[in-house]
Each structure stands twice: as structure tokens, then as C-alpha cells.
Design a protein around this motif. Structure first.
Motif, PDB file in Angstrom:
ATOM      1  N   ARG A 147      18.888  67.935   6.589  1.00  0.00           N
ATOM      2  CA  ARG A 147      20.010  67.260   5.943  1.00  0.00           C
ATOM      3  C   ARG A 147      20.924  66.769   7.052  1.00  0.00           C
ATOM      4  N   TYR A 159      33.386  66.808   4.821  1.00  0.00           N
ATOM      5  CA  TYR A 159      32.453  67.800   4.281  1.00  0.00           C
ATOM      6  C   TYR A 159      31.203  67.913   5.167  1.00  0.00           C
ATOM      7  N   ASP A 211      24.098  64.780   1.638  1.00  0.00           N
ATOM      8  CA  ASP A 211      24.957  65.256   0.550  1.00  0.00           C
ATOM      9  C   ASP A 211      26.249  64.434   0.528  1.00  0.00           C
ATOM     10  N   HIS A 213      28.482  64.882  -1.769  1.00  0.00           N
ATOM     11  CA  HIS A 213      29.472  65.860  -2.240  1.00  0.00           C
ATOM     12  C   HIS A 213      30.464  65.247  -3.236  1.00  0.00           C
ATOM     13  N   GLU A 237      22.234  63.480  -2.443  1.00  0.00           N
ATOM     14  CA  GLU A 237      22.685  64.570  -3.314  1.00  0.00           C
ATOM     15  C   GLU A 237      24.100  64.334  -3.836  1.00  0.00           C
ATOM     16  N   ASP A 238      24.306  64.695  -5.086  1.00  0.00           N
ATOM     17  CA  ASP A 238      25.647  64.694  -5.692  1.00  0.00           C
ATOM     18  C   ASP A 238      26.427  63.442  -5.324  1.00  0.00           C
ATOM     19  N   GLU A 263      24.203  71.427  -8.224  1.00  0.00           N
ATOM     20  CA  GLU A 263      24.634  72.694  -7.625  1.00  0.00           C
ATOM     21  C   GLU A 263      25.859  73.262  -8.349  1.00  0.00           C
ATOM     22  N   ARG A 284      19.305  71.288  -8.824  1.00  0.00           N
ATOM     23  CA  ARG A 284      19.841  72.079  -7.709  1.00  0.00           C
ATOM     24  C   ARG A 284      20.448  73.435  -8.117  1.00  0.00           C
TER      25      ARG A 284
HETATM   26 MG   LIG Z   1      25.624  70.045  -1.973  1.00  0.00          MG
END
Ligand SMILES: [Mg+2]
Ligand SMILES: O=C(O)C(=O)C[C@H](O)[C@H](O)CO
Length: 403
Positions: A147, A159, A211, A213, A237-238, A263, A284
Motif C-alpha cells: 500500500r 493520513y 487508501d 480514507h 480503498e474507501d 473497514e 474490509r
Molecule cells: Mg483504510
């Protein structure tokens, strides 16, 4: 086999963990993870006040009935605190069942579907070059998937990137939430450059993940997904906050970049439209937040109908108990994708002795009965709880944004 005792252990070997121990009258005990980062004591209170007193005397083998007793029986359904508490009970009961059967947990689930579990590592740098150095190190350690997150010029704290070079990233880093500043435009302009640099230096074979986030709107996420298509990500992701599942329709219409979500989900109902419409590619939700094995395997089965695979959340704020159980699940689940891996500190590993092993970018499941993770209670006592909060994000004009 009746439940004779159940208690919570809070320990902070570098970061806070909440662990549930359920003991039976036959001496077999099970361990569950109840850690909810930044909200740890809310789960402790829920367990101690509302769940544990009602468990004493129940038949530990009736996992399904206890799950519904805690879920339906509470009247108030779902939510991260409730579901983290139910998850911990469920993981501890599966641990007991597998120990009583003298089998590693994956055997009870249906046996091995694979020999080893592919993981992805976190590679982060203050800038693109720093991130590339981390990718190089992790490839040398055997990882097939990484990642990548890098600092963005003009955004002071972001982040996934440690405050100082060489430090571990830990988001819950202050007693009260730290305030970060966010600029969507600076981020969107920078991320494709990061992926171009990684592919240029390391070629096409390594899997790349990223990610977002939860920080973009659907149309911004669509722009990012399209922009990184030439670098063929394993997943993005997200990319938006996902309470509104319908957002993914728009994103999916615009990009072939695979999408991972969940997540912060804790129920199969959080996924229904996403799965039925084939808007996502990976789920996730970790076992410690999604109602334990009993509920997460239902989510995984539903996902399987739509060619969606698992990619469980696995940062350091899920304890080795959750990770150990996840490795059993990953070893069994037919529609496995990947497992996140952010190594715990040596102090954490000492508090939670375990029999899973990391080798050549993969986890290998252990053969001990149960999920293979224990807690050293005497050592745990040496690390008292410390309040720690996740940060908040504000746009450059001061508007509170998604972190
Ligand atoms: Mg995450
Ligand atoms: O590991 C990830 O993908 C995360 O997004 C980590 C989260 O920020 C973390 O679990 C918050 O507690």
C-alpha cells in the motif's frame, strides 16, 4: 460446557487493546478482541454492564444462539460499539469450540482453501522518494503487494504518513483529537505522480494499493480512479464516505480501478446494495468489528455471489487476537483476496503470544487448537490504558471534513 467467568483486560503495550476472556466450567477458555480505536472504554462499559453478566451459566457451545441473543436481544441493533462487543464474545466462543474439538479454527470452518495468505504492507514516505525507498525495503522482505501513501506538498500532516521519517504511523497519537488540514485538489493532483513513479521504478508485477480514507466526493473519486487506471491498482480503498451506498454507482460508471470498502462497516446490511449492484470488489470489515466469525462469514458468502473477495482490515489497532482469527478465516474462505499487515510492536507480540507466522510476504496459519492467540495477563497489567484519540480533518478554510 457452561460459561463460568468472563472478564475484560485493557492493556496498552504501545497502544490500547481491549481483550475479552471467557472461561468455562471445564477449564477451556477463549479469547476475543474488543478493541475499537479511540473508543476503547465505551466497548468495555458495554461488555461489563450489559453483556458479560448475561453470559454466565450459558452453554458455551451455542454460539449461534448467543450471537442472536446479543444482537436481537439488545433491541438496539448494529453500531460499532455493540458490534465490537458481540464480535469479542463470538471470537472467544469459536476459540473455545475449536479448543474443545482439539482443532485449529480453520478446520472447523471447513479446512484449508490455500497454503498461505497473501498480505500487503504499508509503505509510506514524507515524499515520493521516501515512499519508493519503503517499497524497495518491503519487496526485499518478500511482499508481493504494497500500500503506497506519500506526503502531499502543501498538506502538512496526512493520513498514513508518519510525522517523522523512520517513525511508525499511529493515528491515535494524542489525548484529544489533533487537527489536520486537508486539500482535495492538492491531493488529487499529486497521487497519480506517486503511482507513475512506483511503476516506473518497480515495474508491473508488484500489487499496488492505496487508501483514500473517505476524503473525496463521488465525482472526485471517479476522477482519481480514472487517473490511476494506467497503473492498474489492486485496489483503491474507501474513496468516499460510504454511508450512502448509492455513491458507488457513479464511481463505478467512470472507472475500472477496483474498489475496496468496509473497514468501518459492522453489518451485512451496510454492504447489501454495494454487493447486489456489483459496485465494489473487496470487503474490509474485520472479524472484531463485524460481529465475529458468525456474521462476517455471512458477509463473505454474500460477497462471493458477486465475485467480490475479502481484504480484511489489519492495522495495528486490531490486536493479534483479531489478526490470528483472521488468518484462520483467510486460510479457509473460498473468496479470499488479501490480508492487510501492519506489524505489531515487540511489546504487543509479547503480551499476545501467538502461533501464526509471517514468511515471504505471506501469513502461515498455526496448528494449535483454537485461533492460536493467547494473552499474558501478568504482562498486560504492566501497560495501563492511556487515552488516545484519532485526529479530525479540516479544509483549508476551517470546515470540518472527513478524516
Ligand atoms: Mg483504510
Ligand atoms: O489500515 C487502514 O486501512 C486504515 O484505514 C486504518 C484506520 O485509519 C485505523 O484503523 C483507524 O483506527
Amino acid at each position: 460446557m457452561k460459561i463460568s467467568d468472563a472478564y475484560v483486560i485493557v492493556t496498552s503495550p504501545g497502544r490500547n487493546f481491549v481483550t475479552l476472556k471467557i472461561v468455562t466450567d471445564e477449564g477451556v477458555y477463549g479469547i476475543g478482541d474488543a478493541t475499537l480505536n479511540g473508543r476503547e472504554l465505551a466497548v468495555v462499559a458495554y461488555l461489563e454492564e450489559h453483556v458479560l453478566p448475561a453470559l454466565i451459566g450459558r452453554d458455551a457451545s451455542r454460539i449461534e444462539d448467543i450471537w442472536h441473543y446479543l444482537y436481537r436481544g439488545a433491541y438496539w441493533r448494529r453500531g460499532p460499539v455493540t458490534m465490537a462487543a458481540i464480535s469479542a464474545v463470538d471470537l472467544a466462543l469459536w476459540d473455545i469450540k475449536a479448543k474443545a474439538a482439539n482443532m485449529p479454527l480453520y478446520q472447523l470452518l471447513g479446512g484449508k482453501s490455500r497454503e498461505r495468505v497473501m498480505t500487503y504492507a504499508h509503505c509510506t514516505g514524507r515524499d515520493i522518494d521516501g515512499c519508493l525507498d519503503e517499497v524497495e525495503k518491503h519487496i526485499a522482505l518478500g511482499y508481493r503487494a504494497v500500500r503506497v501513501q506519500a506526503g502531499v506538498p502543501g498538506i502538512p500532516t496526512i493520513y498514513g504518513v508518519a510525522k517523522r521519517e523512520g517513525e511508525r504511523y499511529e493515528p491515535a497519537d494524542a489525548e484529544l483529537p489533533a487537527e489536520h488540514v486537508w486539500s482535495t485538489e492538492k491531493y488529487l493532483n499529486h497521487v497519480p505522480k506517486l503511482f507513475a513513479a512506483v511503476r516506473e521504478r518497480f515495474g508491473d508485477d508488484i500489487h499496488l494499493l492505496h487508501d483514500v480514507h473517505h476524503r473525496l466526493t463521488p465525482i472526485e473519486a471517479a476522477r482519481l480512479g480514472k487517473a490511476v487506471e494506467p497503473y492498474h491498482l489492486f485496489w483503491l480503498e474507501d474513496c468516499v464516505p460510504a454511508e450512502n451506498q448509492e455513491s458507488f454507482r457513479l464511481i463505478r460508471q467512470h472507472t475500472t480501478t477496483p474498489l475496496a470498502v468496509g473497514e468501518v462497516f459492522n453489518s451485512i446490511h451496510d454492504y447489501r446494495e454495494l454487493l447486489e449492484n456489483q459496485w465494489i470488489d473487496y470487503i474490509r470489515t474485520p472479524l472484531s468489528h463485524g460481529g465475529g466469525l458468525t456474521h462476517v462469514r455471512r458477509i463473505a458468502d454474500l460477497a462471493g455471489l458477486y465475485h467480490v473477495r475479502t481484504g480484511f482490515h489489519g492495522p495495528t489497532d486490531l490486536s493479534p487476537v483479531c489478526l490470528g482469527a483472521a488468518i484462520h478465516f483467510d486460510t479457509w474462505v473460498p473468496n479470499f483476496g488479501i490480508q492487510e499487515h501492519m506489524p505489531h510492536t515487540a511489546e504487543t507480540d509479547a503480551v499476545f503470544p501467538h502461533d501464526y507466522r509471517f514468511e515471504d510476504g505471506h501469513f502461515l496459519v498455526g496448528e494449535a487448537p483454537g485461533h492460536g492467540v493467547d494473552i499474558d495477563e501478568a504482562l498486560a497489567k504492566q501497560y495501563p490504558y492511556k487515552r488516545a484519540s484519532l485526529p479530525v480533518n479540516r479544509l483549508e478554510d476551517g470546515t470540518l471534513w472527513h478524516w
